[in-house]
Scaffold this motif. Structure first.
Motif, short mmCIF file in Angstrom:
data_model
loop_
_atom_site.label_atom_id
_atom_site.label_comp_id
_atom_site.label_asym_id
_atom_site.label_seq_id
_atom_site.Cartn_x
_atom_site.Cartn_y
_atom_site.Cartn_z
N ASN A 178 0.83 -1.20 0.00
CA ASN A 178 0.00 0.00 0.00
C ASN A 178 0.87 1.26 0.00
N ARG A 179 1.93 1.24 0.78
CA ARG A 179 2.83 2.41 0.82
C ARG A 179 3.55 2.59 -0.51
N SER A 180 3.96 1.49 -1.12
CA SER A 180 4.61 1.58 -2.43
C SER A 180 3.64 2.10 -3.48
N TYR A 181 2.40 1.64 -3.41
CA TYR A 181 1.37 2.10 -4.33
C TYR A 181 1.16 3.61 -4.16
N ASP A 182 1.04 4.05 -2.91
CA ASP A 182 0.85 5.48 -2.64
C ASP A 182 2.03 6.31 -3.13
N ALA A 183 3.25 5.81 -2.96
CA ALA A 183 4.44 6.54 -3.42
C ALA A 183 4.41 6.71 -4.94
N ASN A 184 4.06 5.65 -5.65
CA ASN A 184 3.96 5.73 -7.11
C ASN A 184 2.84 6.67 -7.54
N LEU A 185 1.75 6.66 -6.81
CA LEU A 185 0.64 7.55 -7.11
C LEU A 185 1.05 9.01 -6.92
N GLN A 186 1.84 9.29 -5.91
CA GLN A 186 2.33 10.65 -5.68
C GLN A 186 3.24 11.11 -6.81
N VAL A 187 4.03 10.21 -7.35
CA VAL A 187 4.89 10.55 -8.48
C VAL A 187 4.03 10.97 -9.68
N VAL A 188 2.97 10.21 -9.94
CA VAL A 188 2.07 10.55 -11.05
C VAL A 188 1.43 11.91 -10.81
N LYS A 189 0.97 12.16 -9.59
CA LYS A 189 0.33 13.44 -9.27
C LYS A 189 1.31 14.60 -9.44
N GLN A 190 2.54 14.43 -8.97
CA GLN A 190 3.54 15.49 -9.10
C GLN A 190 3.90 15.74 -10.57
N ALA A 191 4.00 14.68 -11.35
CA ALA A 191 4.30 14.85 -12.77
C ALA A 191 3.19 15.61 -13.48
N ARG A 192 1.95 15.27 -13.15
CA ARG A 192 0.81 15.99 -13.75
C ARG A 192 0.83 17.46 -13.36
N GLN A 193 1.14 17.71 -12.11
CA GLN A 193 1.18 19.10 -11.63
C GLN A 193 2.28 19.88 -12.36
N MET A 194 3.43 19.24 -12.55
CA MET A 194 4.52 19.92 -13.26
C MET A 194 4.15 20.17 -14.72
N ILE A 195 3.48 19.23 -15.34
CA ILE A 195 3.05 19.41 -16.73
C ILE A 195 2.06 20.57 -16.83
N ASN A 196 1.11 20.62 -15.91
CA ASN A 196 0.14 21.71 -15.91
C ASN A 196 0.80 23.06 -15.67
N MET A 197 1.78 23.10 -14.78
CA MET A 197 2.50 24.36 -14.54
C MET A 197 3.27 24.79 -15.78
N THR A 198 3.85 23.84 -16.48
CA THR A 198 4.59 24.15 -17.71
C THR A 198 3.64 24.68 -18.76
N ILE A 199 2.48 24.08 -18.90
CA ILE A 199 1.50 24.56 -19.87
C ILE A 199 1.04 25.98 -19.51
N ASP A 200 0.83 26.23 -18.23
CA ASP A 200 0.43 27.57 -17.78
C ASP A 200 1.52 28.60 -18.09
N LEU A 201 2.77 28.21 -17.93
CA LEU A 201 3.88 29.14 -18.22
C LEU A 201 3.96 29.43 -19.71
N LEU A 202 3.70 28.43 -20.53
CA LEU A 202 3.75 28.61 -21.98
C LEU A 202 2.62 29.50 -22.47
N ARG A 203 1.50 29.49 -21.76
CA ARG A 203 0.34 30.33 -22.14
C ARG A 203 0.61 31.80 -21.85
N SER A 204 1.43 32.05 -20.84
CA SER A 204 1.67 33.43 -20.42
C SER A 204 2.51 34.22 -21.38
#
Length: 130
Positions: free
Chosen positions: A104-130
């Motif tokens: 369960n902890r390993s699953y949660d750690a991998n899920l956090q990686v996915v969430k952080q990657a998505r957040q970074m992609i969204n931030m990059t897209i927001d920066l490109l729009r500006s």
């Protein structure tokens, strides 16, 4: 994200197997002297994705634990032998709970990686729009 996704899939399989072991922890054989449920184990392997040059994980095999069965004296059980002894599964609840917690902890750690990657992609897209 691809590495984390492979980890999510592997740990999901591991959690399913642990759940199956817990559910069958008291499953005896159907007839006298028959073998009960045998604990399952999961092994992983490292896989290289040559296209993306990534090292990922996947389930290599699902095996059965060949350790000895526990013997309990229960003459009323339909699976009891002539002496009233019943073979019980080789599932140790403490081991299964620890394995479930780790998976369960390993699953949660991998899920956090996915969430952080998505957040970074969204931030990059927001920066490109500006």
């Amino acid at each position: 994200m691809k590495v984390a996704a492979s980890g999510l899939q592997a740990q999901s399989t591991r959690l399913r197997i642990v759940s199956e072991n817990i559910a069958n922890a008291r499953s005896t054989g159907e007839t006298a002297g028959a073998d009960p449920y045998r604990r399952k184990t999961v092994t992983f392997e490292n896989v290289l994705d040559s296209v993306a040059d990534l090292s990922m994980v996947r389930v290599n095999d699902i095996n059965t634990d060949q350790s000895a069965f526990k013997i309990e004296h229960d003459p009323g059980n339909p699976a009891a032998d002539a002496n009233g002894n019943v073979k019980m599964p080789n599932v140790e609840m403490l081991v299964e709970m620890a394995d479930m917690r780790e998976a369960n902890r390993s699953y949660d750690a991998n899920l956090q990686v996915v969430k952080q990657a998505r957040q970074m992609i969204n931030m990059t897209i927001d920066l490109l729009r500006s």
